[in-house]
Design an enzyme around this catalytic site. Structure first.
Site, PDB file in Angstrom:
ATOM      1  N   TYR A 193      37.686  44.443  36.718  1.00  0.00           N
ATOM      2  CA  TYR A 193      38.388  43.908  35.545  1.00  0.00           C
ATOM      3  C   TYR A 193      37.998  42.472  35.230  1.00  0.00           C
ATOM      4  O   TYR A 193      38.249  41.983  34.121  1.00  0.00           O
ATOM      5  CB  TYR A 193      39.909  44.018  35.724  1.00  0.00           C
ATOM      6  CG  TYR A 193      40.485  43.185  36.846  1.00  0.00           C
ATOM      7  CD1 TYR A 193      40.803  41.833  36.659  1.00  0.00           C
ATOM      8  CD2 TYR A 193      40.727  43.746  38.099  1.00  0.00           C
ATOM      9  CE1 TYR A 193      41.328  41.070  37.691  1.00  0.00           C
ATOM     10  CE2 TYR A 193      41.256  42.996  39.134  1.00  0.00           C
ATOM     11  CZ  TYR A 193      41.554  41.663  38.925  1.00  0.00           C
ATOM     12  OH  TYR A 193      42.066  40.905  39.945  1.00  0.00           O
ATOM     13  N   ARG A 194      37.356  41.787  36.163  1.00  0.00           N
ATOM     14  CA  ARG A 194      36.949  40.405  35.903  1.00  0.00           C
ATOM     15  C   ARG A 194      35.634  40.355  35.135  1.00  0.00           C
ATOM     16  O   ARG A 194      34.832  41.278  35.188  1.00  0.00           O
ATOM     17  CB  ARG A 194      36.799  39.635  37.217  1.00  0.00           C
ATOM     18  CG  ARG A 194      38.113  39.364  37.908  1.00  0.00           C
ATOM     19  CD  ARG A 194      37.907  38.680  39.235  1.00  0.00           C
ATOM     20  NE  ARG A 194      39.193  38.389  39.865  1.00  0.00           N
ATOM     21  CZ  ARG A 194      39.373  38.230  41.168  1.00  0.00           C
ATOM     22  NH1 ARG A 194      38.335  38.328  41.988  1.00  0.00           N
ATOM     23  NH2 ARG A 194      40.565  37.967  41.656  1.00  0.00           N
TER      24      ARG A 194
END
EC number: 3.1.15.-
Length: 201
Positions: A141-142
């Protein structure tokens, strides 16, 4: 797919959860709800950017109606690069492209491990979430966004900021290599490690 390692005889890229997936897409505009993806490319590097391998570079077919809705900047830019002609000639759909890219990435990094790396990568991620959601879920998700360092440099070290000149070719693979080069530039000039405690000049 080509090995782009700079040093002859360097080992091949080994599958590792710390490898970084670099991505760039060209789109018909800026709104993921109304615009579409017309090109995608990926490069995977090791964590120190020393070894890299290029993945698929795919023009994605879109209708003439979709292409006609592009503004003048996009028509001129993608016309000059030859991308519009490649898009018209392509039979690759967004689903086809997502599947090919995911299969390539799985050979080099486990799912859910690499951040999405690039320049202003949140924009690519918005389009991917809209049009290639399965591929978007492959990533952690980063994000690793080189634009963050660019903006900090512009404010804190303007001389360093001005030292990197972009070629602005606006093709997906060229833009990825430029992003990797830009991160290397900031690593050498802006992200300078502190001297170990007790060490004097």
């Amino acid at each position: 797919m080509t090995d782009i390692s700079a040093v002859a005889g360097q080992p091949a890229l080994v599958r590792n959860e710390l490898n970084l997936v670099w991505l760039d897409m060209e789109m018909t505009g800026l709104d993921p709800d109304t615009d579409r993806i017309i090109e995608i490319a990926v490069v995977v590097t090791n964590s120190t950017l020393d070894i890299a391998v290029e993945g698929p570079v795919l023009a994605i077919h879109q209708s003439d109606e979709t292409l006609a809705k592009m503004d003048d900047w996009n028509k001129n830019t993608h016309g000059r690069s030859g991308l519009i002609d490649r898009v018209r000639a392509s039979s690759v759909t967004e689903a086809d492209a997502a599947a090919q890219i995911a299969a390539f990435l799985a050979e080099h990094v486990p799912p859910g491990k690499s951040p999405m790396c690039g320049n202003s990568i949140c924009q690519d991620r918005r389009f991917m979430a809209r049009w290639m959601p399965e591929l978007e879920r492959f990533f952690h998700y980063r994000n690793l966004d080189v634009s963050t360092l660019k903006e900090l440099c512009r404010r804190w070290q303007p001389a360093i900021y001005k030292g990197f000149q972009k070629r602005a070719m606006h093709t997906a693979l060229a833009d990825i290599h430029e992003s990797i080069d830009e991160l290397k530039y900031y690593r050498e000039r802006f992200l300078i490690p502190a001297a170990p405690a007790g060490e004097t000049a």
